[in-house]
Design a protein around this motif. Sequence first.
Motif, PDB file in Angstrom:
ATOM      1  N   THR A 139      26.044 -13.543  40.425  1.00  0.00           N
ATOM      2  CA  THR A 139      27.420 -13.094  40.412  1.00  0.00           C
ATOM      3  C   THR A 139      27.408 -11.617  40.774  1.00  0.00           C
ATOM      4  O   THR A 139      26.773 -10.812  40.093  1.00  0.00           O
ATOM      5  N   LYS A 140      28.086 -11.248  41.844  1.00  0.00           N
ATOM      6  CA  LYS A 140      28.071  -9.856  42.313  1.00  0.00           C
ATOM      7  C   LYS A 140      29.131  -9.081  41.545  1.00  0.00           C
ATOM      8  O   LYS A 140      30.302  -9.089  41.897  1.00  0.00           O
ATOM      9  N   SER A 141      28.688  -8.403  40.471  1.00  0.00           N
ATOM     10  CA  SER A 141      29.632  -7.734  39.588  1.00  0.00           C
ATOM     11  C   SER A 141      30.037  -6.367  40.103  1.00  0.00           C
ATOM     12  O   SER A 141      31.004  -5.793  39.629  1.00  0.00           O
ATOM     13  N   ILE A 144      24.992  -4.747  41.758  1.00  0.00           N
ATOM     14  CA  ILE A 144      24.693  -5.206  40.403  1.00  0.00           C
ATOM     15  C   ILE A 144      24.771  -6.725  40.443  1.00  0.00           C
ATOM     16  O   ILE A 144      25.811  -7.296  40.788  1.00  0.00           O
ATOM     17  N   LEU A 145      23.672  -7.382  40.138  1.00  0.00           N
ATOM     18  CA  LEU A 145      23.581  -8.837  40.213  1.00  0.00           C
ATOM     19  C   LEU A 145      23.394  -9.406  38.818  1.00  0.00           C
ATOM     20  O   LEU A 145      22.544  -8.943  38.062  1.00  0.00           O
ATOM     21  N   ARG A 152      20.793  -7.964  36.240  1.00  0.00           N
ATOM     22  CA  ARG A 152      21.015  -8.236  34.821  1.00  0.00           C
ATOM     23  C   ARG A 152      20.792  -9.725  34.582  1.00  0.00           C
ATOM     24  O   ARG A 152      21.516 -10.559  35.124  1.00  0.00           O
ATOM     25  N   VAL A 153      19.786 -10.036  33.771  1.00  0.00           N
ATOM     26  CA  VAL A 153      19.465 -11.432  33.474  1.00  0.00           C
ATOM     27  C   VAL A 153      19.913 -11.723  32.043  1.00  0.00           C
ATOM     28  O   VAL A 153      19.357 -11.178  31.079  1.00  0.00           O
ATOM     29  N   VAL A 188      17.819  -5.801  31.728  1.00  0.00           N
ATOM     30  CA  VAL A 188      18.338  -4.982  32.821  1.00  0.00           C
ATOM     31  C   VAL A 188      17.148  -4.477  33.639  1.00  0.00           C
ATOM     32  O   VAL A 188      16.272  -3.769  33.124  1.00  0.00           O
ATOM     33  N   LEU A 189      17.125  -4.852  34.923  1.00  0.00           N
ATOM     34  CA  LEU A 189      15.995  -4.571  35.804  1.00  0.00           C
ATOM     35  C   LEU A 189      16.480  -3.812  37.029  1.00  0.00           C
ATOM     36  O   LEU A 189      17.637  -3.943  37.436  1.00  0.00           O
ATOM     37  N   LYS A 190      15.587  -3.056  37.630  1.00  0.00           N
ATOM     38  CA  LYS A 190      15.903  -2.326  38.863  1.00  0.00           C
ATOM     39  C   LYS A 190      14.868  -2.659  39.924  1.00  0.00           C
ATOM     40  O   LYS A 190      13.660  -2.571  39.681  1.00  0.00           O
ATOM     41  N   ALA A 191      15.330  -3.064  41.104  1.00  0.00           N
ATOM     42  CA  ALA A 191      14.442  -3.319  42.241  1.00  0.00           C
ATOM     43  C   ALA A 191      14.183  -1.999  42.951  1.00  0.00           C
ATOM     44  O   ALA A 191      15.030  -1.506  43.700  1.00  0.00           O
ATOM     45  N   GLY A 192      13.025  -1.414  42.714  1.00  0.00           N
ATOM     46  CA  GLY A 192      12.694  -0.129  43.307  1.00  0.00           C
ATOM     47  C   GLY A 192      12.141  -0.273  44.709  1.00  0.00           C
ATOM     48  O   GLY A 192      11.941  -1.376  45.222  1.00  0.00           O
TER      49      GLY A 192
END
Length: 333
Positions: A41-43, A51-52, A128-129, A179-183
């Motif tokens: 869901t593209k928040s 933010i996914l 965000r999972v 909460v994760l970040k794709a670096g």
Amino acid sequence: MDAGGGRRHLRTALRGRRGAGALAVAGVLALGGAIGIYEATKSGSGASGRILDYWVAAVPMSWNITPNGHDAIMGMDVPPAQSVIQTVVYRRYSAYWRKPEPNAPRSSADGLDIPGPLLKARVGDTIRVHFKNMDTLHHAPHSMHFHGVHYKPSSDGAFLPGFSGRDADVMPGHTYTYVLKAGSDSAGVWPYHDHSPSMEESIRGGMFGMISILGRHERAPDREFEVVLSEMGKDLMTIDGRAFVGNTPVFRAKAGQLVQWDVMAMGSDFHTFHVHGHRWITPGDVSRDTQTVGPAESFRVRWVEDDPGTWLYHCHVEDHMKRGMIGIYRVSP
């Protein structure tokens, strides 16, 4: 069926390109663990990325490793006592866990519920999972631990008495958001898995999945295949929780398509991934058609498909192949 021959030329994902953005050109990323994103869901969005949101649950399941009851390699029957297990797996849900949804497109995992949801993102995205423990089988705590991405200690998901928090010990009926970040160093495929006090039993039962992260401007593949190599049941070696041709995933592509194989191993064994009639380029411009992967390691392989036919893919550890770790890849013109 070709025994590994085929036209002996090399593949790369994007022919003739080198340098910037050429992680895809190299055709493979050997970047450690594998974890997956399917659809989010593209928040929100912004210059720093999207933010996914993903909604995942731990759910009980009766899982048959060999639904057709047959070992096609040895021509023998596989009894249910050897292949049917009661387990807990990760399952993708719609927002707020309203209803279960497929873990990945059928083309990626043949419609199976192992591995867990294929989580997809791009460099720069925040992921965000939202996790809910619905384990009514063991009534045990569970968690989600992610490789390859950036996060605070509160999203680590790894249980250590006296140090870890709720993220690593989500009790039945409870929820937690990671909460994760794709670096910039996250492009590739990575694993995620249970890292709670139930970790060993959970992983043996198929509680793992993959994250697939593209570079910020990298082309998405036309076909993406998930290959998780692991031991399950009683002495069976599986691909995505299934053993032996006729049960393991049948992957399909068309000539001209950019295909991507997401490969990882879970458990305690090392495996060697091989696709008949195909080669890829690894870092250092080394041509390969077989590549080793160890526990919680992963890599991705890419090529532009141009060899129609029916091919085998399998682990080349002969004992593993004999115990079920083999499947079929079909390419149409």
